[in-house]
Design a protein around this motif. Structure first.
Motif, short mmCIF file in Angstrom:
data_model
loop_
_atom_site.label_atom_id
_atom_site.label_comp_id
_atom_site.label_asym_id
_atom_site.label_seq_id
_atom_site.Cartn_x
_atom_site.Cartn_y
_atom_site.Cartn_z
N MET A 233 0.84 -1.19 0.00
CA MET A 233 0.00 0.00 0.00
C MET A 233 0.88 1.25 0.00
O MET A 233 1.85 1.33 0.74
N THR A 234 0.56 2.20 -0.79
CA THR A 234 1.34 3.43 -0.81
C THR A 234 1.01 4.26 0.42
O THR A 234 -0.05 4.17 1.00
N GLY A 235 1.94 5.10 0.85
CA GLY A 235 1.69 5.93 2.01
C GLY A 235 2.70 7.04 2.09
O GLY A 235 3.46 7.28 1.16
N LEU A 236 2.75 7.72 3.23
CA LEU A 236 3.65 8.83 3.42
C LEU A 236 4.69 8.50 4.48
O LEU A 236 5.26 9.39 5.09
N TYR A 237 4.92 7.23 4.69
CA TYR A 237 5.90 6.81 5.69
C TYR A 237 7.30 7.24 5.27
O TYR A 237 7.70 7.09 4.12
N VAL A 238 8.03 7.82 6.23
CA VAL A 238 9.42 8.23 6.00
C VAL A 238 10.31 7.33 6.84
O VAL A 238 10.25 7.35 8.07
N ASP A 239 11.14 6.54 6.19
CA ASP A 239 11.95 5.55 6.88
C ASP A 239 13.01 6.21 7.74
O ASP A 239 13.69 7.15 7.32
N SER A 240 13.16 5.73 8.96
CA SER A 240 14.16 6.25 9.89
C SER A 240 14.29 5.25 11.04
O SER A 240 13.45 4.36 11.21
N ALA A 241 15.33 5.40 11.82
CA ALA A 241 15.55 4.51 12.97
C ALA A 241 15.30 5.22 14.29
O ALA A 241 15.83 4.83 15.33
N SER A 242 14.48 6.27 14.26
CA SER A 242 14.25 7.08 15.46
C SER A 242 13.41 6.33 16.49
O SER A 242 12.79 5.30 16.19
N VAL A 243 13.37 6.89 17.69
CA VAL A 243 12.57 6.31 18.76
C VAL A 243 11.09 6.32 18.38
O VAL A 243 10.37 5.35 18.66
N LEU A 244 10.64 7.38 17.74
CA LEU A 244 9.24 7.46 17.34
C LEU A 244 8.88 6.37 16.33
O LEU A 244 7.78 5.83 16.37
N HIS A 245 9.79 6.07 15.43
CA HIS A 245 9.53 5.00 14.46
C HIS A 245 9.43 3.65 15.15
O HIS A 245 8.66 2.78 14.72
N ARG A 246 10.21 3.46 16.20
CA ARG A 246 10.23 2.17 16.89
C ARG A 246 9.13 2.05 17.94
O ARG A 246 8.85 0.95 18.41
N VAL B 275 13.74 15.26 15.70
CA VAL B 275 13.97 14.17 16.64
C VAL B 275 13.64 12.83 15.99
O VAL B 275 14.31 11.82 16.22
N ALA B 276 12.61 12.84 15.14
CA ALA B 276 12.19 11.62 14.44
C ALA B 276 12.98 11.39 13.15
O ALA B 276 12.68 10.46 12.40
N GLY B 277 13.98 12.24 12.90
CA GLY B 277 14.78 12.07 11.69
C GLY B 277 14.06 12.54 10.44
O GLY B 277 14.38 12.09 9.33
N ILE B 278 13.09 13.43 10.61
CA ILE B 278 12.31 13.94 9.48
C ILE B 278 12.62 15.43 9.31
O ILE B 278 12.56 16.21 10.27
N ARG B 279 12.95 15.82 8.10
CA ARG B 279 13.35 17.20 7.83
C ARG B 279 12.19 18.16 8.05
O ARG B 279 11.03 17.82 7.81
N LEU B 280 12.50 19.37 8.49
CA LEU B 280 11.48 20.37 8.81
C LEU B 280 10.58 20.74 7.62
O LEU B 280 9.42 21.10 7.83
N PRO B 281 11.08 20.69 6.37
CA PRO B 281 10.17 20.96 5.25
C PRO B 281 8.93 20.06 5.24
O PRO B 281 7.88 20.45 4.73
N PHE B 282 9.05 18.86 5.81
CA PHE B 282 7.89 17.97 5.90
C PHE B 282 6.83 18.57 6.83
O PHE B 282 5.64 18.42 6.60
N ALA B 283 7.30 19.24 7.89
CA ALA B 283 6.36 19.88 8.81
C ALA B 283 5.64 21.03 8.11
O ALA B 283 4.42 21.20 8.24
N THR C 93 5.77 8.45 10.63
CA THR C 93 6.55 7.51 11.44
C THR C 93 5.88 6.15 11.61
O THR C 93 6.39 5.31 12.35
N THR C 94 4.75 5.94 10.95
CA THR C 94 4.01 4.69 11.12
C THR C 94 3.72 4.06 9.76
O THR C 94 3.15 4.71 8.88
#
Length: 203
Positions: free
Chosen positions: A1-14, A53-61, A108-109
């Motif tokens: 399924m397509t989505g907007l998940y951004v891969d990272s190893a952050s605490v939020l991802h885990r 903190v989640a390893g996601i660049r601010l432009p995403f915000a 993150t999910t």
């Protein structure tokens, strides 16, 4: 399924999906109870800082908030006219926080994790003839609808800029609708390709 998940190893991802949904619900409940503008400003800053903190660049915000800015401006203006300046500012900050945190959840999910959670939570619906899997799929897609709209609007604006044009609000309506239809078709194709149009329990 397509989505907007951004891969990272952050605490939020885990962090387990259920925990993230619970935290999101508690934070948003608290945000809509807070009236102090300074406290809300701190929560807004906290919401923005969660992205790096989640390893996601601010432009995403920024991309998450940009599509709802016209709605926020109009609603805040109405609040200021019919209520007060403070009430309008409070409402605007609350909406920004809600959009930022909801978008961070989708970033993150994984879609599969979200779908599994909804399927478990909605399990009792099976007793009344409603497929928990189908209901979970609808909820999962609904949660991702706002970030998908954000991405479609951003893409349309960038296309205008790339052609050296300044896009007015009404000029991007058609490209945005086309982009959303294409995204919907891609999701439908992905579901069909994986044989997910039928619930496993129905097979």
């Amino acid at each position: 399924m397509t989505g907007l998940y951004v891969d990272s190893a952050s605490v939020l991802h885990r962090t387990p999906t259920s925990v993230k949904f619970l935290l999101l619900s508690l934070i948003l409940a608290g945000v809509f109870l807070v009236e102090n503008l300074y406290a809300l400003g701190g929560i807004l800053l906290f919401s923005v800082l969660l992205y790096p903190v989640a390893g996601i660049r601010l432009p995403f915000a920024w991309a998450a908030v940009l599509p709802v800015i016209p709605f926020i401006v109009l609603t805040v203006a109405a609040q200021m006219v019919f209520s007060s300046l403070h009430g309008g500012a409070v409402f605007g900050v609350r909406i920004c926080v809600a959009v930022l945190l909801a978008s961070l959840l989708t970033y993150t999910t994984r879609s599969s994790d979200m779908l599994d959670l909804f399927g478990k939570v909605l399990g009792p619906l099976h007793h009344v003839g409603v497929s928990p899997w189908r209901a979970g799929l609808v909820l999962s897609l609904t949660v991702r609808a706002v970030p998908m709209l954000s991405a479609s609007i951003t893409t349309a604006r960038e296309a205008f800029v790339a052609r050296g044009q300044k896009a007015a609000g009404y000029e991007i309506v058609v490209p945005v609708i086309v982009g959303l239809i294409q995204s919907a078709e891609a999701i439908g194709d992905a579901i069909s390709a994986r044989g997910l149009e039928f619930d496993v329990s129905e097979a």
